[in-house]
Design an enzyme around this catalytic site. Structure first.
Site, PDB file in Angstrom:
ATOM      1  N   GLU A  45      53.721  40.358   3.716  1.00  0.00           N
ATOM      2  CA  GLU A  45      54.529  39.187   3.355  1.00  0.00           C
ATOM      3  C   GLU A  45      55.226  39.364   2.013  1.00  0.00           C
ATOM      4  O   GLU A  45      56.371  38.945   1.838  1.00  0.00           O
ATOM      5  CB  GLU A  45      53.664  37.928   3.344  1.00  0.00           C
ATOM      6  CG  GLU A  45      53.153  37.509   4.719  1.00  0.00           C
ATOM      7  CD  GLU A  45      54.269  37.268   5.716  1.00  0.00           C
ATOM      8  OE1 GLU A  45      55.398  36.974   5.291  1.00  0.00           O
ATOM      9  OE2 GLU A  45      54.011  37.384   6.926  1.00  0.00           O
ATOM     10  N   TYR A 128      55.913  29.609   0.871  1.00  0.00           N
ATOM     11  CA  TYR A 128      56.116  30.356   2.110  1.00  0.00           C
ATOM     12  C   TYR A 128      54.957  31.320   2.373  1.00  0.00           C
ATOM     13  O   TYR A 128      54.351  31.315   3.455  1.00  0.00           O
ATOM     14  CB  TYR A 128      57.438  31.155   2.110  1.00  0.00           C
ATOM     15  CG  TYR A 128      57.371  32.202   3.188  1.00  0.00           C
ATOM     16  CD1 TYR A 128      57.521  31.847   4.509  1.00  0.00           C
ATOM     17  CD2 TYR A 128      57.012  33.520   2.885  1.00  0.00           C
ATOM     18  CE1 TYR A 128      57.342  32.765   5.521  1.00  0.00           C
ATOM     19  CE2 TYR A 128      56.824  34.440   3.900  1.00  0.00           C
ATOM     20  CZ  TYR A 128      56.995  34.062   5.207  1.00  0.00           C
ATOM     21  OH  TYR A 128      56.789  34.969   6.205  1.00  0.00           O
ATOM     22  N   ASP A 146      61.022  29.481   5.687  1.00  0.00           N
ATOM     23  CA  ASP A 146      61.791  30.559   5.052  1.00  0.00           C
ATOM     24  C   ASP A 146      63.259  30.426   5.476  1.00  0.00           C
ATOM     25  O   ASP A 146      63.656  29.413   6.048  1.00  0.00           O
ATOM     26  CB  ASP A 146      61.218  31.925   5.469  1.00  0.00           C
ATOM     27  CG  ASP A 146      61.554  32.246   6.914  1.00  0.00           C
ATOM     28  OD1 ASP A 146      61.756  31.289   7.704  1.00  0.00           O
ATOM     29  OD2 ASP A 146      61.623  33.430   7.259  1.00  0.00           O
TER      30      ASP A 146
END
Length: 363
Positions: A45, A128, A146
DNA sequence: AAGGCGGGGAG
DNA sequence: CTCCCAGCCTT
């Protein structure tokens, strides 16, 4: 809320499951989808922040190979980690990665935080990423929001608020929380809406003809796909002019670390003078005494190399002057500047601009 | 609330 | 060229 038109509220209950079903048939086979390890999910991520899958994927593979566990990353030298990150951009991500790896290893006994609220406290983890890890690794029902999600929601629900404003972010976040409640599986739903945005509801030329939400999509029904989401203009690109002095002696090159809060922080470069004007001749630039002395002792080899590097908000134009110093001359360097062998330079994290120059200059 | 932070790929 | 990408941090 600022709606393009009255949307069809019947889409809300079927939205999540429609995407989950679409995802099962269209999902790409990506390496971070084969693990439940929060460390690897976190790593993926961070790498994928503001970065396309195609660009980030090879970096993910190299990082997993170099640091299979969070404690491996915690033990790593930060310079080595930055070197692995080289070329990916937004280098604060790499520094925060290291800081959080150390925190998890040393303060949390190597156990990653398991909830959205706890994840949010980690350096480099925002709303996020906290939602992504919490849902993918631990099944928490929190929505990711996002760039893909802004686009999909803006279009399907016809939201015309400017997504760069705080008010709009709240609108989307609230809607996202509502939508994930109907999901069969929060992790699958989060993956699904992002994948849908990435390969079906794309920024340019979305594939509306084969879209499972076609008849529920306000943007499609009103022919406004290309107008959504609304995003206000960015700041203009700043022009910067760098003059690099590449000192060489006995096969070594003088380099220094960028310390200032500026682009390329903690990466390595040559001695630098920045000017407001382009192509300022060497003779008209002001150098500190130690550098002026070196320039006097050395000889310029070749003509200056002129290169350009484009960033999101800056255009850096750089001129590289090579100064060869005689082998026998004692050459004390000013603070910060150090001699490096070619093999050592290869190990230093460097901006792409510098890497490109070295490639062109040394081959 | 606004600005800063990379690099690359697609159209 | 322009846009924007599995955003976050600082002021």
């Amino acid at each position: 809320m600022d709606w393009l038109s009255d949307y069809n509220p019947s889409v809300k209950p079927v939205f999540a499951q429609t995407l989950e079903r679409w995802y099962e048939h269209h999902k790409r086979d990506l390496p971070w989808r084969h693990t439940n390890d929060p460390y690897r999910i976190w790593l993926s991520e961070i790498i994928l922040q503001q970065t396309r899958v195609a660009q980030g994927r090879p970096y993910y593979e190299r990082f997993v190979a170099a640091y299979p566990t969070v404690s491996d990353m915690a033990r790593a030298d930060e310079r080595e980690l930055l070197r692995l990150w080289q070329g990916l951009g937004y280098y604060s991500r790499a520094r925060n990665l290291h800081q959080t790896a150390r925190y998890v290893t040393l303060q949390l006994n190597g156990k990653f935080p398991e909830t959205y609220d706890e994840l949010l406290k980690m350096k480099g983890i925002g709303s996020y990423t906290a939602a992504a890890i919490a849902s993918f690794a631990f099944g928490e029902r929190v929505p990711v929001v996002d760039g893909n999600v802004y686009r999909v929601l803006a279009r399907v629900f016809g939201i015309t608020e400017d997504i760069t404003t705080t008010k709009a972010k709240k609108t989307f976040a609230t809607l996202a929380v509502e939508l994930i409640q109907a999901a069969d599986n929060p992790a699958t739903y989060n993956q699904a809406i992002m994948e849908f945005g990435a390969i079906q509801c794309t920024p340019v030329a979305p594939d509306c003809l084969l879209c499972p939400l076609q008849q529920q999509c306000q943007a499609y029904l009103t022919g406004r796909q290309h107008l959504l989401p609304v995003k206000s203009k960015k700041a203009p690109v700043r022009e910067r002019y760098f003059t690099y002095i590449v000192f060489r002696q006995n096969g070594k090159v003088a380099m220094q670390e960028r310390i200032a809060r500026d682009i390329w922080q903690n990466l390595y470069e040559f001695f630098l003078v920045e000017d407001e004007e382009p192509a300022v001749p060497l003779t008209r630039l002001a150098f500190p005494d130690p550098i002026a002395a070196l320039l006097k002792k050395g000889v310029q080899t070749g003509v200056p190399v002129d290169m350009m590097q484009l960033l999101s908000h800056q255009r850096v134009r750089a001129w590289f002057y090579e100064i060869e110093l005689p082998d026998n001359v004692d050459t004390p360097l000013p603070t910060g500047l150090q001699w490096y062998l070619t093999a050592e330079i290869d190990e230093l994290p460097k901006p792409v601009l510098i890497t490109n120059y070295l490639q062109r200059s040394l081959g």
